[in-house]
Design a protein around this motif. Structure first.
Motif, PDB file in Angstrom:
ATOM      1  N   SER A 154      -8.793   1.077 -17.230  1.00  0.00           N
ATOM      2  CA  SER A 154      -7.629   1.807 -17.302  1.00  0.00           C
ATOM      3  C   SER A 154      -6.766   1.887 -16.236  1.00  0.00           C
ATOM      4  O   SER A 154      -7.152   1.286 -15.137  1.00  0.00           O
ATOM      5  CB  SER A 154      -8.378   3.479 -17.361  1.00  0.00           C
ATOM      6  N   VAL A 155      -5.723   2.454 -16.280  1.00  0.00           N
ATOM      7  CA  VAL A 155      -4.667   2.417 -15.032  1.00  0.00           C
ATOM      8  C   VAL A 155      -5.364   3.123 -13.909  1.00  0.00           C
ATOM      9  O   VAL A 155      -4.985   2.780 -12.933  1.00  0.00           O
ATOM     10  CB  VAL A 155      -3.368   3.213 -15.605  1.00  0.00           C
ATOM     11  N   LEU A 156      -5.923   4.088 -14.198  1.00  0.00           N
ATOM     12  CA  LEU A 156      -6.585   5.106 -13.116  1.00  0.00           C
ATOM     13  C   LEU A 156      -7.614   3.934 -12.364  1.00  0.00           C
ATOM     14  O   LEU A 156      -7.660   4.384 -11.149  1.00  0.00           O
ATOM     15  CB  LEU A 156      -7.293   6.298 -13.822  1.00  0.00           C
ATOM     16  N   SER A 157      -8.343   3.338 -13.132  1.00  0.00           N
ATOM     17  CA  SER A 157      -9.376   2.531 -12.406  1.00  0.00           C
ATOM     18  C   SER A 157      -8.711   1.539 -11.668  1.00  0.00           C
ATOM     19  O   SER A 157      -9.198   1.031 -10.528  1.00  0.00           O
ATOM     20  CB  SER A 157     -10.451   1.816 -13.494  1.00  0.00           C
ATOM     21  N   ARG A 158      -7.658   0.888 -12.213  1.00  0.00           N
ATOM     22  CA  ARG A 158      -6.956  -0.111 -11.375  1.00  0.00           C
ATOM     23  C   ARG A 158      -6.288   0.551  -9.958  1.00  0.00           C
ATOM     24  O   ARG A 158      -6.509  -0.152  -8.980  1.00  0.00           O
ATOM     25  CB  ARG A 158      -5.924  -0.866 -12.143  1.00  0.00           C
ATOM     26  N   ARG A 159      -5.898   1.540 -10.261  1.00  0.00           N
ATOM     27  CA  ARG A 159      -5.466   2.325  -9.066  1.00  0.00           C
ATOM     28  C   ARG A 159      -6.434   2.715  -8.037  1.00  0.00           C
ATOM     29  O   ARG A 159      -6.185   2.421  -6.883  1.00  0.00           O
ATOM     30  CB  ARG A 159      -4.619   3.557  -9.358  1.00  0.00           C
ATOM     31  N   ALA A 160      -7.691   2.993  -8.532  1.00  0.00           N
ATOM     32  CA  ALA A 160      -8.633   3.367  -7.641  1.00  0.00           C
ATOM     33  C   ALA A 160      -9.101   2.133  -6.912  1.00  0.00           C
ATOM     34  O   ALA A 160      -9.554   2.289  -5.693  1.00  0.00           O
ATOM     35  CB  ALA A 160      -9.572   3.824  -8.500  1.00  0.00           C
ATOM     36  N   TYR A 161      -9.367   0.930  -7.712  1.00  0.00           N
ATOM     37  CA  TYR A 161      -9.849  -0.285  -6.963  1.00  0.00           C
ATOM     38  C   TYR A 161      -8.610  -0.707  -6.034  1.00  0.00           C
ATOM     39  O   TYR A 161      -9.257  -1.214  -4.917  1.00  0.00           O
ATOM     40  CB  TYR A 161      -9.733  -1.387  -7.946  1.00  0.00           C
ATOM     41  N   GLU A 162      -7.373  -0.499  -6.267  1.00  0.00           N
ATOM     42  CA  GLU A 162      -6.536  -1.063  -5.306  1.00  0.00           C
ATOM     43  C   GLU A 162      -6.438   0.082  -4.007  1.00  0.00           C
ATOM     44  O   GLU A 162      -6.374  -0.793  -2.800  1.00  0.00           O
ATOM     45  CB  GLU A 162      -5.139  -0.812  -5.582  1.00  0.00           C
ATOM     46  N   ASN A 163      -6.732   1.400  -4.288  1.00  0.00           N
ATOM     47  CA  ASN A 163      -6.859   2.256  -3.173  1.00  0.00           C
ATOM     48  C   ASN A 163      -8.098   1.751  -2.085  1.00  0.00           C
ATOM     49  O   ASN A 163      -8.085   1.802  -0.956  1.00  0.00           O
ATOM     50  CB  ASN A 163      -6.826   3.578  -3.414  1.00  0.00           C
ATOM     51  N   LEU A 164      -9.086   1.551  -2.949  1.00  0.00           N
ATOM     52  CA  LEU A 164     -10.563   1.303  -2.261  1.00  0.00           C
ATOM     53  C   LEU A 164     -10.647  -0.010  -1.596  1.00  0.00           C
ATOM     54  O   LEU A 164     -11.155  -0.072  -0.512  1.00  0.00           O
ATOM     55  CB  LEU A 164     -11.551   1.082  -3.506  1.00  0.00           C
ATOM     56  N   ARG A 165      -9.762  -0.844  -2.117  1.00  0.00           N
ATOM     57  CA  ARG A 165      -9.604  -2.330  -1.396  1.00  0.00           C
ATOM     58  C   ARG A 165      -8.652  -1.883  -0.157  1.00  0.00           C
ATOM     59  O   ARG A 165      -9.222  -2.391   1.189  1.00  0.00           O
ATOM     60  CB  ARG A 165      -8.979  -3.375  -2.201  1.00  0.00           C
ATOM     61  N   THR A 166      -7.795  -1.093  -0.234  1.00  0.00           N
ATOM     62  CA  THR A 166      -7.111  -0.885   1.235  1.00  0.00           C
ATOM     63  C   THR A 166      -7.892  -0.060   2.140  1.00  0.00           C
ATOM     64  O   THR A 166      -7.862  -0.456   3.213  1.00  0.00           O
ATOM     65  CB  THR A 166      -5.825   0.020   0.626  1.00  0.00           C
ATOM     66  N   ILE A 167      -8.555   0.763   1.669  1.00  0.00           N
ATOM     67  CA  ILE A 167      -9.443   1.680   2.773  1.00  0.00           C
ATOM     68  C   ILE A 167     -10.786   0.726   3.176  1.00  0.00           C
ATOM     69  O   ILE A 167     -10.895   0.640   4.371  1.00  0.00           O
ATOM     70  CB  ILE A 167     -10.101   3.103   1.946  1.00  0.00           C
ATOM     71  N   VAL A 168     -11.448   0.100   2.186  1.00  0.00           N
ATOM     72  CA  VAL A 168     -12.660  -0.474   2.515  1.00  0.00           C
ATOM     73  C   VAL A 168     -12.441  -1.804   3.129  1.00  0.00           C
ATOM     74  O   VAL A 168     -13.052  -2.176   4.204  1.00  0.00           O
ATOM     75  CB  VAL A 168     -13.588  -0.633   1.347  1.00  0.00           C
TER      76      VAL A 168
END
Length: 523
Positions: A458-472
């Protein structure tokens, strides 16, 4: 069945039972904690003094020491009974928990969590439905769906049955105390419903509780899981820690650590096993090795917002030439997930597993994983078609939840798939099938197959992955001070605990659905 000599307040009774419940040897467990101090009958005046109310489950203010002990004992019995049921359920068994339908026990947090975790059915059972002409109802919370047939509420007019709440019997005692046992018909119905869980034999034996403990499987020496043996290196590897291993072994024996550990466990001590001075001596052993290997002093400090001495661990990794490639693994998993289109389910599961491990240090990141779990449980739609002449035979192939229980003739629809729509008309129940217009052309349907090895993020999951990639990946160890990307702005956050977030959805159901209770089912 526990007898009067098996006091759950006694640790020597409770702890072996808990081990037995966790062992997986228990097929089904039932508990009926004493309802005396949880009964709402005591709230009816005149009557015995109530020691707790719905607002004061831990005891009303002003109790004497003996009264408070009674309240505490009743709560401990409840909590331990619930813990045994929870352990049985976690180990793969079923459970049932009984108390009067409006007992205050159903308000206790431990009970409500059990119902949520198991998505339990709450069955209301009226005494009159099982041949007992009194005004009494029980509630059974159970994980075994076949128990639903026990649910029978009273259908008579109010006042049709003999009251027992607040009524004294001929001996001067309260009549409600005589209703703690189930009527024979209810007991027989319960056994009949639970019996399919068990295998039967021609010559059953009665066994003592002490004999049941023999059912706890003994872990074999080489059974998983097993701990690493650090007394020697793995086969075929260079023993880089030989100096450290020998020094630590000598130090541990000097401190009589094995004997201290045994005494520590037997005493159930909450204090650390080693003193600060002893810990410093262990660090000195590692420091000598690390300084000699890397040529740098060791930084044993713990950074803000971190529970570990990460700098020392990094230096140890360097000394052993064993770099932490977790981030590279995560990058390799996350990048394919951000590509548009279908994603393999296996990749999502692997990424989630690694993210769960990484976010142990920052649990505030975990709510972002919820949409990924949602995507896992939502297989993509696939198109199938059927001849219009066979559309009328589709309903018998579907369950009430629109899941195919058999493959319709002339199609290759897999059993277990869910019918989503047909000819762009969403189908939620069988009666919706009549809404689909039929022509001479084949009817095309959208089917969700849970066995599909692909998912769509979903769009929300892709956004979550992008943010997690930024943070992690860029700021793997957030210091709690550095600016975060916009989506992580604290002002945008809901104040959920991680446990609340992941336990947000439950399916605790009431049978009969129109039964009246003085408490609300946990959601």
């Amino acid at each position: 069945m526990l007898a009067s000599e098996h006091d759950l307040l006694d640790d020597s009774v409770f702890e072996p039972l808990l081990r037995l419940s966790f062992s997986g040897a228990v097929t089904s467990a039932h508990a009926s904690p004493p309802c005396r101090e949880y009964s709402r009958c005591k709230l009816i005046r005149p009557g015995p003094k109530p020691l707790r109310t719905p607002e004061h489950l831990a005891g009303v203010p002003g109790l004497s020491s003996s009264e408070q002990e009674r309240v505490d004992a009743s709560r401990t019995l409840m909590e331990r009974a619930v813990e045994l049921l929870h352990a049985t359920y976690k180990a793969g068994g079923h459970f049932s928990l009984e108390n009067p339908a409006n007992s205050m026990l159903w308000l206790e947090e431990a009970v409500r969590i059990l119902l949520q975790k198991a998505n339990a059915d709450v069955l209301v059972v009226a005494a009159c439905a099982y041949g007992w002409d009194i005004s009494k109802r029980w509630a059974f919370a159970t994980s075994f769906r076949d128990m639903q047939r026990l649910a029978k509420d009273c259908s008579h007019a109010e006042g049709s049955h003999r009251p027992v709440a607040g009524v004294r019997d001929e001996s001067g005692g309260y009549a409600s105390q005589q209703t703690s046992e189930f009527p024979a018909k209810l007991a027989e119905a319960y056994v009949s419903a639970a019996l399919p869980l068990f295998s039967t034999c021609e010559n059953p034996l009665d066994v003592q509780l002490s004999q049941l403990y023999q059912l706890i499987p003994a872990k074999g020496r080489f059974d998983m899981p097993f701990a690493h043996d650090w007394s020697f290196p793995p086969n075929g590897t260079v023993d880089r820690l030989q100096q450290v291993r020998h020094a630590l072994t000598q130090k541990l024996f000097e401190l009589k650590a094995p004997i201290r550990l045994r005494e520590h466990v037997l005493a159930k001590s909450d204090s650390p096993l080693f003193s600060e001075g002893e810990i410093e001596s262990f660090r000195a052993i590692f420091s000598e090795f690390l300084v000699a290997t890397t040529g740098r002093p060791v930084d044993w400090s713990v950074q803000p917002f971190q529970p570990y001495t990460l700098n020392a661990l990094q230096q140890l990794s360097e000394a052993l030439e064993d770099p932490d490639d977790t981030l590279e693994k995560l990058r390799g998993l996350l990048n394919p997930l951000l590509v548009a289109g279908r994603v393999e389910l296996k990749l999502i599961q692997q990424a989630l597993g690694l993210l769960q491990w990484i976010t142990q240090l920052h649990k505030e990141l975990r709510p972002w994983l919820s949409s990924l779990y949602e995507d896992i449980s939502r297989p993509p739609g696939t198109s199938f078609s059927i001849e219009p002449s066979r559309w009328g035979s589709l309903a018998p192939c579907l369950s009430d939840a629109m899941v195919f229980i058999s493959t319709p003739a002339g199609t290759a629809i897999p059993v277990g798939s869910k019918l989503l729509s047909a000819r762009h008309i969403e189908l939620w129940k069988k009666s919706d099938l009549a809404k689909v217009p039929l022509t001479s052309k084949r009817v095309w349907m959208r089917i969700a197959d849970p066995q599909s090895r692909f998912r769509r993020l979903s769009v929300l999951s892709r956004r979550a992955y992008e943010n997690l990639r930024t943070i992690v990946l860029r700021q793997f160890w957030w210091d709690g001070v550095s600016p975060l990307p916009a989506p992580w702005n604290p002002d945008f956050r809901y104040r959920f605990t991680v446990a609340d977030f992941f336990d947000l959805r439950h399916d605790v159901r009431l049978f009969p659905a129109d039964a009246k209770l003085l408490w609300k089912l946990p959601r």
